[in-house]
Scaffold this motif. Structure first.
Motif, PDB file in Angstrom:
ATOM      1  N   ARG A 197      53.379  85.289 118.952  1.00 51.82           N
ATOM      2  CA  ARG A 197      53.171  85.250 120.180  1.00 51.82           C
ATOM      3  C   ARG A 197      53.533  83.257 120.345  1.00 51.82           C
ATOM      4  O   ARG A 197      53.132  82.692 119.345  1.00 51.82           O
ATOM      5  N   HIS A 232      52.104  81.868 128.966  1.00 47.16           N
ATOM      6  CA  HIS A 232      52.943  81.348 127.647  1.00 47.16           C
ATOM      7  C   HIS A 232      54.103  80.649 128.394  1.00 47.16           C
ATOM      8  O   HIS A 232      54.556  80.104 127.105  1.00 47.16           O
ATOM      9  N   SER A 254      44.050  83.527 127.267  1.00 41.93           N
ATOM     10  CA  SER A 254      42.869  84.379 127.087  1.00 41.93           C
ATOM     11  C   SER A 254      42.972  84.602 125.416  1.00 41.93           C
ATOM     12  O   SER A 254      42.983  84.741 124.507  1.00 41.93           O
ATOM     13  N   ASN A 255      44.924  85.057 124.858  1.00 41.99           N
ATOM     14  CA  ASN A 255      45.450  84.930 123.961  1.00 41.99           C
ATOM     15  C   ASN A 255      46.177  83.949 123.658  1.00 41.99           C
ATOM     16  O   ASN A 255      47.841  84.420 123.892  1.00 41.99           O
ATOM     17  N   ASN A 354      45.739  83.708 113.930  1.00 37.97           N
ATOM     18  CA  ASN A 354      45.885  85.118 114.899  1.00 37.97           C
ATOM     19  C   ASN A 354      45.394  84.100 116.056  1.00 37.97           C
ATOM     20  O   ASN A 354      44.805  83.015 116.266  1.00 37.97           O
ATOM     21  N   SER A 355      46.086  84.745 117.231  1.00 38.19           N
ATOM     22  CA  SER A 355      45.839  84.802 118.897  1.00 38.19           C
ATOM     23  C   SER A 355      44.097  84.575 118.734  1.00 38.19           C
ATOM     24  O   SER A 355      43.949  84.000 119.718  1.00 38.19           O
ATOM     25  N   ILE A 356      43.239  85.546 118.939  1.00 39.99           N
ATOM     26  CA  ILE A 356      41.454  85.417 119.043  1.00 39.99           C
ATOM     27  C   ILE A 356      41.098  84.435 117.903  1.00 39.99           C
ATOM     28  O   ILE A 356      40.562  83.720 118.783  1.00 39.99           O
ATOM     29  N   ALA A 359      41.976  81.577 120.022  1.00 37.03           N
ATOM     30  CA  ALA A 359      41.262  80.985 121.294  1.00 37.03           C
ATOM     31  C   ALA A 359      40.229  80.843 121.240  1.00 37.03           C
ATOM     32  O   ALA A 359      39.164  79.673 121.927  1.00 37.03           O
TER      33      ALA A 359
END
Length: 366
Positions: A197, A232, A254-255, A354-356, A359
């Motif tokens: 991402r 984004h 959120s991501n 990672n994205s999670i 966040a």
């Protein structure tokens, strides 16, 4: 060589070397010397070189006003600096002006600079310089999609060269750095490091570079097999504060992306501010790559990875192209582009979160 005479007071005074002195030294007519100095096509290259070498040896310099009367040229290039621009006092302006001056001087020309504090000075300042013959042509930095400067100079029949490209290329000569290639390369570089991402903060869309750099980002995402997320992507960031505001919004999605590409270094420095507020470390938790190569980026912590522009070289090339345009060359053959230089410094690397996880880190810092 300097010719000197004695004054009546007994003091030695320099006498300016004239075209007659040069013609006498070479055994050529004044007309031949004059035409050689002004690059007339009927003068052979050998004669032209002989004349120029002798003129340099003797210290002969044509009078600018005499040349202007004879050729209709002042042999001066014009540049108008808009002091109300967001980065009118940008550090690299000195490098750009040095390059323009060097390029002009190499051809025996000068650079005339005007500054304006008005919000929209285009017509008045350009018309004043044209009317008073202060310049034979103009360098137009930072080309706009709808550019009143181009329209004015086209209508006036005055030569110009763009630092940038134009969506309407008629009568346009230009020198530009391929910002779209830099954005493409930044995305593919980050993808190879493992980022899936990747966000994008663009500069001003009123400038032609805006659409080009956006397309470079999108093409890079496609080449890397990644899908860009509208959440984004932001635009209109040309200052550190706007870059920070856009980065806050992106990082609080959120991501969120694990990397952000910026079209302008100032905006990228704003990403540093937002990352710190969100409890993230640039270069480790969040990768950032930008474009411009401004000096402030080298002093950021960590130093900003960026695609740098050689502003001195850019100025030199713009002056050379404009002089050729003034002398009558077709603008379609006066179009040059170069690639920016990637300075791979400390602000980009493989993703540690990672994205999670990113966040969650941002949420806990809020």
């Amino acid at each position: 060589m300097t010719v000197q005479i004695k004054s009546t007071a007994g003091h030695t005074q320099p006498l300016r070397v004239t075209i007659s002195d040069v013609s006498e030294a070479l055994g050529l007519t004044k007309s031949t010397v004059s035409r050689a100095m002004n690059d007339y096509p009927d003068i052979s290259e050998g004669t032209r070189l002989r004349v120029r070498r002798m003129a340099e040896k003797m210290g002969y310099h044509p009078l600018s006003h005499a040349q202007a009367i004879r050729t209709g040229l002042t042999k001066s290039l014009g540049l108008i600096i808009q002091m109300t621009d967001h980065d009118a006092h940008r550090p690299f302006l000195a490098e750009f002006l040095a390059g323009l001056s060097q390029g002009a001087s190499a051809e025996g020309w000068t650079l005339t600079i005007a500054a304006s504090n008005e919000t929209n000075p285009t017509e008045a300042v350009f018309n004043d310089m044209i009317r008073n013959r202060k310049a034979d042509g103009f360098i137009l930095p930072r080309t706009m999609v709808v550019d009143p400067r181009v329209t004015l100079l086209r209508n006036a029949g005055v030569p110009f060269v763009l630092f940038g490209r134009s969506p309407n290329p008629a009568d346009c000569a230009w020198f530009d750095v391929l910002g779209e290639d830099a954005m493409f390369d930044a995305v593919t570089h980050l993808a190879k490091l493992g980022h899936r991402r990747i966000g994008f903060i663009n500069g001003g869309m009123q400038y032609t570079y805006g659409a080009l750099r956006r397309d470079g980002y999108l093409n890079g995402m496609q080449a890397a097999g990644l899908k860009p997320a509208v959440a984004h992507m932001r635009e209109g960031a040309v200052t550190q504060s706007t870059g920070a505001a856009h980065a806050r919004e992106i990082l609080r999605t959120s991501n969120p992306p694990t990397a952000i590409v910026c079209a302008v270094d100032k905006a990228a420095l704003g990403v540093y501010t937002a990352a710190s507020e969100c409890g993230l470390e640039v270069g480790k938790d969040l990768s950032v790559i930008s474009y411009d190569g401004i000096p402030e980026g080298a002093h950021a912590a960590p130093p900003l990875s960026t695609y740098a522009v050689d502003f001195t070289e850019s100025g030199q090339r713009l002056s050379a192209l404009l002089i050729r345009r003034i002398k009558g060359e077709d603008p379609e053959v006066l179009r040059e582009t170069v690639k920016a230089t990637f300075l791979d410094r400390g602000s980009s690397g493989p993703p540690c979160l990672n994205s999670i996880e990113l966040a969650q880190r941002v949420s806990s810092a809020s």
